[in-house]
Design a protein around this motif. Structure first.
Motif, mmCIF file in Angstrom:
data_model
loop_
_atom_site.group_PDB
_atom_site.id
_atom_site.type_symbol
_atom_site.label_atom_id
_atom_site.label_comp_id
_atom_site.label_asym_id
_atom_site.label_seq_id
_atom_site.Cartn_x
_atom_site.Cartn_y
_atom_site.Cartn_z
ATOM 1 N N PRO A 1 0.764 -1.048 0.000
ATOM 2 C CA PRO A 1 0.116 0.270 0.087
ATOM 3 C C PRO A 1 0.812 1.310 -0.059
ATOM 4 C CG PRO A 1 -0.270 -1.288 2.070
ATOM 5 C CD PRO A 1 0.767 -2.023 1.095
ATOM 6 N N TRP A 2 2.126 1.083 0.193
ATOM 7 C CA TRP A 2 3.100 2.473 0.226
ATOM 8 C C TRP A 2 3.237 2.671 -1.141
ATOM 9 C CZ3 TRP A 2 7.733 0.590 -2.129
ATOM 10 C CH2 TRP A 2 7.716 -0.452 -1.945
ATOM 11 N N VAL A 3 3.213 2.244 -2.222
ATOM 12 C CA VAL A 3 3.845 2.527 -3.503
ATOM 13 C C VAL A 3 3.209 3.890 -4.084
ATOM 14 C CG1 VAL A 3 4.338 -0.005 -3.900
ATOM 15 C CG2 VAL A 3 2.102 0.986 -5.031
ATOM 16 N N THR A 4 3.726 4.431 -4.908
ATOM 17 C CA THR A 4 3.234 5.535 -5.722
ATOM 18 C C THR A 4 2.790 4.939 -6.961
ATOM 19 O OG1 THR A 4 5.366 5.800 -6.778
ATOM 20 C CG2 THR A 4 5.026 7.297 -4.938
ATOM 21 N N SER A 5 1.487 5.077 -7.141
ATOM 22 C CA SER A 5 0.830 4.509 -8.035
ATOM 23 C C SER A 5 -0.167 5.648 -8.548
ATOM 24 C CB SER A 5 -0.031 3.305 -7.728
ATOM 25 O OG SER A 5 -0.915 3.512 -6.719
ATOM 26 N N GLY A 6 -0.539 6.906 -8.218
ATOM 27 C CA GLY A 6 -1.330 7.718 -8.392
ATOM 28 C C GLY A 6 -2.549 7.721 -7.439
ATOM 29 N N LYS A 7 -2.420 8.948 -6.685
ATOM 30 C CA LYS A 7 -3.426 9.129 -5.444
ATOM 31 C C LYS A 7 -4.970 9.101 -5.822
ATOM 32 C CE LYS A 7 -4.874 12.179 -1.824
ATOM 33 N NZ LYS A 7 -6.325 11.850 -1.924
ATOM 34 N N THR A 8 -5.477 7.969 -5.307
ATOM 35 C CA THR A 8 -6.911 7.958 -5.233
ATOM 36 C C THR A 8 -7.703 8.492 -4.098
ATOM 37 O OG1 THR A 8 -6.460 5.828 -4.579
ATOM 38 C CG2 THR A 8 -6.826 5.967 -6.972
ATOM 39 N N PRO A 9 -9.054 8.731 -4.276
ATOM 40 C CA PRO A 9 -9.692 9.387 -3.072
ATOM 41 C C PRO A 9 -9.750 8.671 -1.925
ATOM 42 C CG PRO A 9 -11.172 9.477 -5.145
ATOM 43 C CD PRO A 9 -9.806 8.673 -5.537
ATOM 44 N N ASP A 10 -9.459 7.272 -1.892
ATOM 45 C CA ASP A 10 -9.795 6.591 -0.796
ATOM 46 C C ASP A 10 -8.416 6.390 0.127
ATOM 47 O OD1 ASP A 10 -8.384 5.235 -3.103
ATOM 48 O OD2 ASP A 10 -8.694 3.198 -2.054
ATOM 49 N N ARG A 11 -7.639 7.161 -0.224
ATOM 50 C CA ARG A 11 -6.141 7.021 0.648
ATOM 51 C C ARG A 11 -5.316 8.467 0.444
ATOM 52 N NH1 ARG A 11 -1.562 7.085 -2.672
ATOM 53 N NH2 ARG A 11 -1.704 5.838 -4.574
ATOM 54 N N GLU A 12 -4.534 8.456 1.604
ATOM 55 C CA GLU A 12 -3.687 9.706 1.873
ATOM 56 C C GLU A 12 -2.864 9.698 0.536
ATOM 57 O OE1 GLU A 12 -3.534 12.732 3.811
ATOM 58 O OE2 GLU A 12 -5.511 11.755 3.885
ATOM 59 N N ARG A 13 -1.961 10.718 0.191
ATOM 60 C CA ARG A 13 -1.004 10.622 -0.921
ATOM 61 C C ARG A 13 0.183 9.639 -0.494
ATOM 62 N NH1 ARG A 13 -0.420 15.199 1.636
ATOM 63 N NH2 ARG A 13 1.790 16.414 1.700
ATOM 64 N N ASN A 14 0.889 9.085 -1.324
ATOM 65 C CA ASN A 14 2.183 8.380 -0.968
ATOM 66 C C ASN A 14 3.342 8.974 -1.497
ATOM 67 O OD1 ASN A 14 0.702 6.080 0.319
ATOM 68 N ND2 ASN A 14 0.678 4.840 -1.314
ATOM 69 N N ILE A 15 4.000 9.187 -0.536
ATOM 70 C CA ILE A 15 5.517 9.805 -0.471
ATOM 71 C C ILE A 15 6.486 9.143 -0.326
ATOM 72 C CG2 ILE A 15 6.646 11.825 0.351
ATOM 73 C CD1 ILE A 15 3.833 13.248 0.886
ATOM 74 N N ILE A 16 7.653 8.879 -1.155
ATOM 75 C CA ILE A 16 8.703 8.175 -1.173
ATOM 76 C C ILE A 16 9.748 9.248 -0.888
ATOM 77 C CG2 ILE A 16 10.396 6.566 -2.142
ATOM 78 C CD1 ILE A 16 7.609 5.337 -1.634
#
Ligand code: TPP
Lengths: 368, 259
Positions: A201-216
């Motif tokens: 779930p930590w990967v950058t794949s494009g932020k969707t409404p169901d989650r916070e943005r992922n930052i590496i």
């Protein structure tokens, strides 16, 4: 029916990563490992599994392409030989800081500098003790056969994703270039993007409404938070130390004299043991398979049993520091190494063992 | 009698002409007041929002003042090592070709330490967007000379002015990448006036569209001020930029996409 092929070490690991469901390879040619990229290009991986293979403009670019792909949860890798691995150290450190899984292959050649294209084991410290900046470790796997070059592709990826860590296969020019038969496995399918998002779930794949943005990122300017990040990393390395030590012993049950060697040197020692046993000498071999985590406990156990330990390395003595930590003064430890790309001969190795530990009056002469 | 205007009566939704872009996080920008980075951030986010690309976007932040861009942009982002953003973006785009991938880089990042990665990503025609903020100086580390520093310009590491004989000339990397067949759209813009802001936004839209159309690499340079690094007020710095930067870095399209 078993799928068996005669392959070079470099080809075996290339075939191994394809079959292990690798998504991407980024690399730059350097002897003695260019066959990895060549094999992958020849294999038409895009058609076979969809695996991306790209020749980058440098090892620096290669490792940062690996970073980008790994941060998307992909099974990505690069390979190189010593000078190229030196160039990658910044990127590896960034991957350590961001806990990105990847597979790295170093087919070691003699150094320092441009050195030689002949096999060597002089990058042990770089691989095992750090390499780049910051407090971090890689899992380091040391293959001693072409089969292991192949096997460690899948093992490496599995460990990398199990711990979110960088796994380095620390090979050398001899293992990379020699040909042996390899038993091949079935193709493992590459993960789909949906599976990746579900599993990591930590990967950058494009932020969707169901989650916070992922930052590496490996940046945190707050030292209190940065210390927490570091403590977390250390806990991970501890867990790996507790669970992932791998080694092999040969003729150790009754051994009085012990070789400790990995990779090509271990192969030389195997032969030296035969020669020794033919002469009636009770010699055995401890072959670390993981260099980090190092089999300290097994070294300690055997140190209590034997009368002398000889470290055989194609270096001026690097792994010997870990062997000494395991031995902890219980028994004498000697070192024998050939430098600059020379592989020691089995009789040479046995002779040193005899000279140091076995022949009278010479006891301990060449220990250091 | 006319109704009295109060703060409350003015602050009504129907009177709203300007608001925070929803893809900018509530976090206050860390940039110096007057700096162009914030405007550039906002424009990119506006375009991503208007083109409905948030769930498709992966951005790459550089090392430089915008190292923390991911604090302000509400999208998935990766932080890259100094200069390596185009390589990182290459890795992402090759493995996720359907995502929208961009880098955001300063001049030191893109045109000094990362020159190799920039040129080769452009030369391979990676289907990504590079947004390049050229402020002629190393902002983050305290105003040292950049590859784009103007001749005779004073910086912390060229305290007597950039001597081109020993320190080289301002690098026009944007013109360089325009020569490469892998780039499809190469333009130089600025964000120091409302008119320029509008033009830059159009350029960003075009760059994004090029990527969606799989046309190759689009490269948008934004010439910007660094009032702190240049040791000027924001107004002075914008005037100085017009008078000194623009003659060396002229605004406008350098290469337009083939239709
Ligand atoms: C390998 C490496 N070298 C040097 C630095 C120090 N450093 C951080 S930002 C920077 C310059 C950034 O300047 P620029 O790209 O022009 O961006 P700006 O800060 O002006 O927006 C430097 C040299 C670093 N972080 N990493």
């Amino acid at each position: 029916m078993e799928d068996i092929k005669l392959m070079k070490g470099n080809e075996a690991i290339a075939e191994g990563v394809i079959r292990a469901g690798c998504d991407g390879y980024f690399g730059y040619p350097i002897t003695p490992q260019s066959e990895v990229l060549e094999y992958l290009m020849m294999a038409r991986t895009e058609e076979r599994t969809g695996m991306v293979v790209l020749q980058a403009e440098s090892e620096i670019a290669s490792i940062h392409m690996v970073y980008g792909g790994a941060a998307c949860g992909k099974r990505v890798m690069t390979s190189s030989s010593s000078p190229g691995i030196s160039l990658m150290q910044e990127g590896i450190s960034f991957m350590a800081g961001t806990e990105l899984p990847c597979l790295l292959l170093n087919v070691v050649r003699g150094g320092p500098g441009l050195g030689t294209i002949q096999p060597s084991q002089s990058d042990y410290f770089q691989a095992v003790k750090g390499g780049g900046h910051g407090d971090y470790k890689l899992i380091v796997l040391a293959p001693a056969s072409v089969q292991e070059m192949y096997d460690f592709a899948k093992l490496g990826f599995d460990l990398a994703f199990k711990y979110r860590i960088q796994v380095m296969v620390l090979s050398d020019g001899a293992i990379g270039q020699m040909m042996e038969k390899v038993v091949l496995d079935e193709q493992i399918p590459r993960q789909t993007n949906e599976e990746i998002i579900k599993n990591y779930p930590w990967v950058t794949s494009g932020k969707t409404p169901d989650r916070e943005r992922n930052i590496i990122t490996s940046l945190d300017l707050d030292p209190v938070k940065q210390e927490k990040i570091n403590i977390h990393l250390q806990e991970k390395f501890k867990k790996i130390t507790e669970n992932e030590v791998r080694f092999e012993t040969l003729m150790c049950d009754d051994a009085e004299y012990l070789f400790v060697a990995y990779g090509s040197s271990a192969r030389v020692c195997q032969k030296a043991i035969q020669l020794g046993r033919d002469k009636g000498l009770k010699v055995g071999l401890l072959r670390p398979i993981t260099l980090f985590p190092f089999p300290y406990d097994e070294v300690a156990r055997l140190a209590k049993q034997v009368k002398g330990i000889l470290c055989v390395e194609m270096s001026a003595g690097q792994m010997i520091e870990d062997v000494r930590l395991g031995v902890n003064g219980v028994v004498k430890v000697g070192h024998f190494g050939r430098l600059g790309g020379i592989i020691p001969a089995p009789d040479e190795v046995l002779n040193v063992m005899e000279e140091i530990f076995i022949r009278e009056n010479n006891y301990g002469r060449r220990t250091n | 009698m006319e109704e009295e205007l109060t703060r409350e009566s003015i602050c009504q939704h129907e009177n709203l002409v300007y608001s925070r872009t929803s893809l900018m996080t509530p976090k206050a920008l860390s940039y110096c007041p007057g700096c162009g980075h914030g405007t550039a951030h906002r424009l990119i986010m506006e375009v991503i929002e208007e083109m409905n690309l948030q769930s498709q976007t992966i951005g790459v932040a550089p090392v430089g003042c915008s190292v923390l861009a991911y604090d302000f942009l509400d999208i998935d982002m990766q932080q890259a090592a100094h200069g390596r953003a185009p390589a990182v973006a290459t890795g992402i785009k090759r493995l996720l070709p359907d995502k929208f991938v961009f880098t955001y880089q300063g001049d030191g990042d893109l045109a000094a330490i990362g020159t190799g990665e920039t040129i080769h990503a452009c030369n391979r025609g990676e289907n990504i967007c590079i947004f390049f903020v050229n402020n002629g100086i190393y902002g983050m580390t305290g105003g040292q000379m950049a590859p784009t520093t103007l001749p005779n310009m004073k910086t912390a590491t060229s305290p007597y002015g950039r001597d081109v004989v020993t320190m080289g000339y301002p690098l026009k990397i944007t013109e360089m990448v325009a020569m490469l067949p892998g780039t499809c759209f190469v333009t130089r813009q600025s964000v120091h006036t409302p008119a320029n802001v509008r033009k830059t936004k159009k350029a960003i839209q075009k760059a994004v569209q090029c990527q969606l159309d799989k046309k190759g690499l689009s490269f948008v340079e934004i010439v910007s001020n660094c009032n702190s690094g240049w040791k000027m007020t924001p107004l002075e710095s914008n005037k100085w930029m017009e008078e000194n930067m623009f003659p060396v870095f002229p605004l406008g399209d350098i290469k337009v996409p083939k239709s």
